[in-house]
Design a protein around this motif. Sequence first.
Motif, PDB file in Angstrom:
ATOM      1  N   ARG A  18     -53.516  21.565 -17.090  1.00 23.83           N
ATOM      2  CA  ARG A  18     -53.276  22.907 -17.632  1.00 23.83           C
ATOM      3  C   ARG A  18     -51.897  23.041 -18.276  1.00 23.83           C
ATOM      4  N   ARG A  19     -51.056  22.047 -18.102  1.00 22.56           N
ATOM      5  CA  ARG A  19     -49.723  22.097 -18.701  1.00 22.56           C
ATOM      6  C   ARG A  19     -49.727  21.421 -20.062  1.00 22.56           C
ATOM      7  N   GLU A  83     -45.266  33.160 -13.111  1.00 22.68           N
ATOM      8  CA  GLU A  83     -46.618  32.606 -13.261  1.00 22.68           C
ATOM      9  C   GLU A  83     -46.788  31.827 -14.559  1.00 22.68           C
ATOM     10  N   ALA A  84     -45.997  32.167 -15.590  1.00 29.79           N
ATOM     11  CA  ALA A  84     -46.135  31.493 -16.879  1.00 29.79           C
ATOM     12  C   ALA A  84     -45.641  30.056 -16.829  1.00 29.79           C
ATOM     13  N   ILE A  85     -44.802  29.730 -15.842  1.00 23.13           N
ATOM     14  CA  ILE A  85     -44.294  28.363 -15.730  1.00 23.13           C
ATOM     15  C   ILE A  85     -45.423  27.372 -15.509  1.00 23.13           C
ATOM     16  N   GLY A 118     -45.882  17.213 -12.866  1.00 22.28           N
ATOM     17  CA  GLY A 118     -45.492  16.368 -13.986  1.00 22.28           C
ATOM     18  C   GLY A 118     -44.623  16.997 -15.037  1.00 22.28           C
ATOM     19  N   ALA A 119     -44.216  18.247 -14.859  1.00 29.32           N
ATOM     20  CA  ALA A 119     -43.365  18.890 -15.862  1.00 29.32           C
ATOM     21  C   ALA A 119     -41.965  18.297 -15.832  1.00 29.32           C
TER      22      ALA A 119
END
Length: 425
Positions: A18-19, A83-85, A118-119
Amino acid sequence: MSQDSAAVPDAARKLAARRRREIVAVLLFSGGPIFESSIPLSVFGIDRQDAGVPRYRLLVCAGEDAPLRTTGGLELSAPYGLEAISRAGTVVVPAWRSITQAPPPAALDALRRAHEEGARIVGLCTGAFVLAAAGLLDGRPATTHWMYAPTLAKRYPSVHVDPRELFVDDGDVLTSAGTAAGIDLCLHIVRTDHGADAANALARRLVVPPRRTASDMGHQRYLDRSLPEEIGADPLAEVVAWALEHLHEQFDVETLAARAYMSRRTFDRRFRSLTGSAPLQWLITQRVLQAQRLLETSDYSVDEVAGRCGFRSPVALRGHFRRQLGASPAAYRAAYRARRPQNGAPDPALRPERSERPERERAALGAGAERFSAAALAGHGLASAETGEAGKPQSDVYASRMPETAVGRGAARPVLPGQRERPVG
């Protein structure tokens, strides 16, 4: 560290589905300085595709409840919350309002979750304190503003703090030094993602150098005598100032304790609590720094340098100098002069590597010192590890780390960006 990313190891974690790599979340807090906050907003939030800069999608996120007050009493309203992170492939913490305050637990949880998925996590200037509070810097090299580096090292002893660098790239966690160094790190991220042409195009639009190093800024001179900010109001400040002004004299820690009207044990404890370093090692480090300056700027012999820096003998100078910088004083001076322009001559660092170097220069440097001149001198300044009488590392070190080179014992081992040569502390 503040070098190309080609050799930086890939992030160990795979980015969650999702990222998205092109999404950058910037985490803002109340009380954060507006300059640092504006850097990632400008780099990643403006469409410059007409100039050849690939576009990022920017998510400005509030790290705590609004309103967010910043420099000059301005109030900011972030369009997104924590939440947007969850959608970002890169999360930037541009600054933290106070190194004495703990960041909000919810923001720390969001950063840990992003990293686990994984960000890439980035801390600019005092943003490194937020990353450290989240546990993301444990066992890693990191940097921050030089003035706060001792505090970061003391509060988080598992972090390998190196205040000599403009930025440190450890793969999936990156940190920068103070203020404008945040621009250098953001350009480095663009260079990593899209190549040198894109980063250079962005630098032209921002009217900044495409690539700087600490030596470009004369960064070292700010580090020589750096101490925690809080020592300025402490009675020990006067003793420290006296020691720095009298390094040419032979005195020991007992002398400093007497000037502070303390026992040696009490003085050691108070000094450690303020600086994170034992007073003996701090004093030795300052003497070595003074020796560096004299070797760089004077023609004094090594024996004379030893006397002018308060060492009891040239042998003592050589031993401490080699432990801290990985080279003898003579080899250090030769390497320093080899890479400094003399009387308008071209910088030897820009010459072909070996074929055009004079024979006398190669003989002076030794088998491994040519690499030493480029690697060790790029970050000279503080001790590589705090050592006791037996030469064993101590646990409460605040010291920068030097590349391990072996002058005169074969070629030096090259230091890769983000690579830790040996554990510190």
